[in-house]
Each structure stands twice: as structure tokens, then as C-alpha cells.
Write a protein that holds these residues in place. Structure first.
Motif, PDB file in Angstrom:
ATOM      1  N   LYS A  23       0.880  -1.160   0.000  1.00  0.00           N
ATOM      2  CA  LYS A  23       0.000   0.000   0.000  1.00  0.00           C
ATOM      3  C   LYS A  23       0.919   1.211   0.000  1.00  0.00           C
ATOM      4  N   SER A  39      -3.678   7.136  -2.179  1.00  0.00           N
ATOM      5  CA  SER A  39      -3.200   5.871  -1.642  1.00  0.00           C
ATOM      6  C   SER A  39      -3.657   4.765  -2.590  1.00  0.00           C
ATOM      7  N   GLU A  41      -2.881   0.410  -3.853  1.00  0.00           N
ATOM      8  CA  GLU A  41      -2.221  -0.862  -3.618  1.00  0.00           C
ATOM      9  C   GLU A  41      -1.574  -1.320  -4.920  1.00  0.00           C
TER      10      GLU A  41
END
Length: 193
Positions: A23, A39, A41
Motif C-alpha cells: 500500500k 493511496s 495498492e
């Protein structure tokens, strides 16, 4: 080309079970000059190589069929997928990797390969870049039955199919693997078969 300004603030490891799932929190400067924090992943499974073997005399290609859990989870009732031979680089250069994978998966030992391009296959979530190759094969290059490596849990069926049939298999949904479709279309566009 627009320059992207990115500053990575934090990276967290979410999983290192099979490969690495991270992440990443980062700041990115937008076109209007504002900076935005995002943000995402990213799944890092390493880079890979894929090859399509073709025979100009018989007009056939070599493909494989194997179980792919993600396709099963996403509605493929059997989980079986028809694909071109492929594998992860595992610290090899792409050419050596694909030659090794070709013997392991298909049983053909090839010496000459042609790299045609590189592509990100799922750039929104996977870091992998894939190196695409083609190579001509003949019956005398077959040194074993292929099928993959038992210690890697591979149970691969080797398919020798008429090229024109594979194009129909794309149309009717029997071939749904992107890398395989790209390679078959490359042969078609370049009038190789």
C-alpha cells in the motif's frame, strides 16, 4: 509528454505470502498545480515473458491450457484458461527465461526467438511488465512432453492448434487471455501465418 511529479510518503507491506502486496501513499502534482495525496495498492510479482510458437508449414501454433484460480473466482466455471507459454523472469534476462519456460511448459527446445514488444498488462494494480516473443518451431525441436514443473504445482496441457482456429476461438470466447490474444493478433497483422 507531461511530466508527473510524485513524492512517495509511505509504503506499507500488506502481504508477502505469494508475492508482495504494497500500500503506497503518495503526493502527486496535478496539471492545475495543486498537490493531491492518494493511496493505492500495488502487487509486485516480478516481470515476465511470454512466447507464441508458430509453424509456417503447418500453419499451427502451440498454446497451453491450465487452471487459473483468479479466473475461476471471477466466473470461469472450469477455471481452465488457454494461453501462450509464459513465466516470470526469476532473475534471468527475458530471452533466457522464455527459452527455459518453453521447454518446461511445451517440451519444445527453441534457440532463436524474436522479441516484438513489452507491455504492462494490468497497470492499475500490478507492477509487472511482460516481454513478448515469437518463435518458429518444428517437430524436431520437441524434446519432451512439456506440462510444466511438478514442484511448482504446474499441470499444463500442450495444445497444437491451427492458427485460423485460434482466431475463431478468440471470437467465440474460448481464448480470453490478453497476452495470447495480443500475440495471435500480432501474427495476423504481420501476415506471418
Amino acid at each position: 509528454m507531461r511530466e508527473t511529479k510524485v513524492n512517495i510518503e509511505k509504503t506499507e507491506i500488506l502481504s508477502e505470502n505469494w508475492y508482495t502486496l504494497k500500500k503506497v501513499t503518495f503526493n502527486i502534482k496535478k496539471e492545475n498545480g495543486e498537490t493531491e495525496t492518494q493511496s493505492r495498492e500495488a502487487y509486485d510479482r516480478g516481470n515476465g515473458a511470454v512466447i507464441l510458437l508458430y509453424n509456417t508449414t503447418s500453419k499451427n501454433v502451440i498454446l497451453t491450457r491450465q487452471f487459473r484460480l483468479p479466473t475461476y473466482i471471477n466466473g470461469n466455471s472450469t477455471g481452465m484458461l488457454i494461453e501462450a507459454c509464459a513465466g516470470l523472469l526469476d532473475n534471468d534476462n527475458p530471452e533466457d527465461c522464455i527459452k527455459r519456460e518453453t521447454v518446461e511448459e511445451t517440451g519444445y527446445k527453441i534457440s532463436k526467438v524474436e522479441k516484438i514488444f513489452e507491455a504492462y498488462m494490468s497497470p492499475g494494480s500490478v507492477t509487472e511488465i511482460l516481454h513478448f516473443f515469437i518463435a518458429e518451431y518444428s517437430d524436431d525441436m520437441k524434446i519432451n512432453d512439456g506440462g510444466g514443473l511438478e514442484e511448482e504445482g504446474e499441470n499444463i496441457e500442450v495444445l497444437e492448434l491451427e492458427f485460423n482456429k485460434t482466431l475463431s476461438m478468440i471470437d467465440n470466447g474460448e481464448i480470453k487471455d490478453a497476452k495470447t490474444i495480443m500475440l495471435l493478433q500480432h501474427l495476423r497483422l504481420k501476415n506471418i501465418l
